[in-house]
Scaffold this motif. Sequence first.
Motif, PDB file in Angstrom:
ATOM      1  N   SER A 255      -8.146  -6.712  -1.864  1.00 36.06           N
ATOM      2  CA  SER A 255      -8.395  -8.145  -1.822  1.00 36.06           C
ATOM      3  C   SER A 255      -8.838  -8.612  -3.203  1.00 36.06           C
ATOM      4  O   SER A 255      -9.109  -7.795  -4.083  1.00 36.06           O
TER       5      SER A 255
ATOM      6  N   TYR B 203       0.813  -1.201   0.000  1.00 38.53           N
ATOM      7  CA  TYR B 203       0.000   0.000   0.000  1.00 38.53           C
ATOM      8  C   TYR B 203       0.852   1.258   0.000  1.00 38.53           C
ATOM      9  O   TYR B 203       1.951   1.290   0.558  1.00 38.53           O
TER      10      TYR B 203
ATOM     11  N   THR C   3      -7.872  -1.575   2.219  1.00 36.89           N
ATOM     12  CA  THR C   3      -7.526  -2.988   2.109  1.00 36.89           C
ATOM     13  C   THR C   3      -7.842  -3.481   0.705  1.00 36.89           C
ATOM     14  O   THR C   3      -8.979  -3.352   0.245  1.00 36.89           O
TER      15      THR C   3
END
Length: 123
Positions: free
Chosen positions: A71, A60, A69
Amino acid sequence: QVQLVESGGGLVQAGGSLRLSCAASGRAFSSYVMGWFRQAPGKEREFVATISWNARSTYYADSVKGRFTISRDNGKKTVYLQMNSLKPEDTAVYYCALDPGAMSTSLTDYDYWGQGTQVTVSS
């Protein structure tokens, strides 16, 4: 041959959350690194997050670390960006991208891009 379509953008108040999705088609999604970038008006496109093909590795930008986040769901050929504790500085068009090589923070390493989805965070 690869198509990427982002969705989930919108208007949210500071401190709120949004979940972006990027659906892929035309290539074996599970074989490639995916990334998110963003671009504000008058600004250069900047790196946000990236994820390896098997989701064992993520990285990040410092500006979003701890709040965002990334995913992926290879069965659904979709990558996600969960954005929490949003700030006005996060306002930008967010782009999904596919990288045929190793994980990278450089937009030049990504070969395929979605059309972008607008995220606006009000103060």
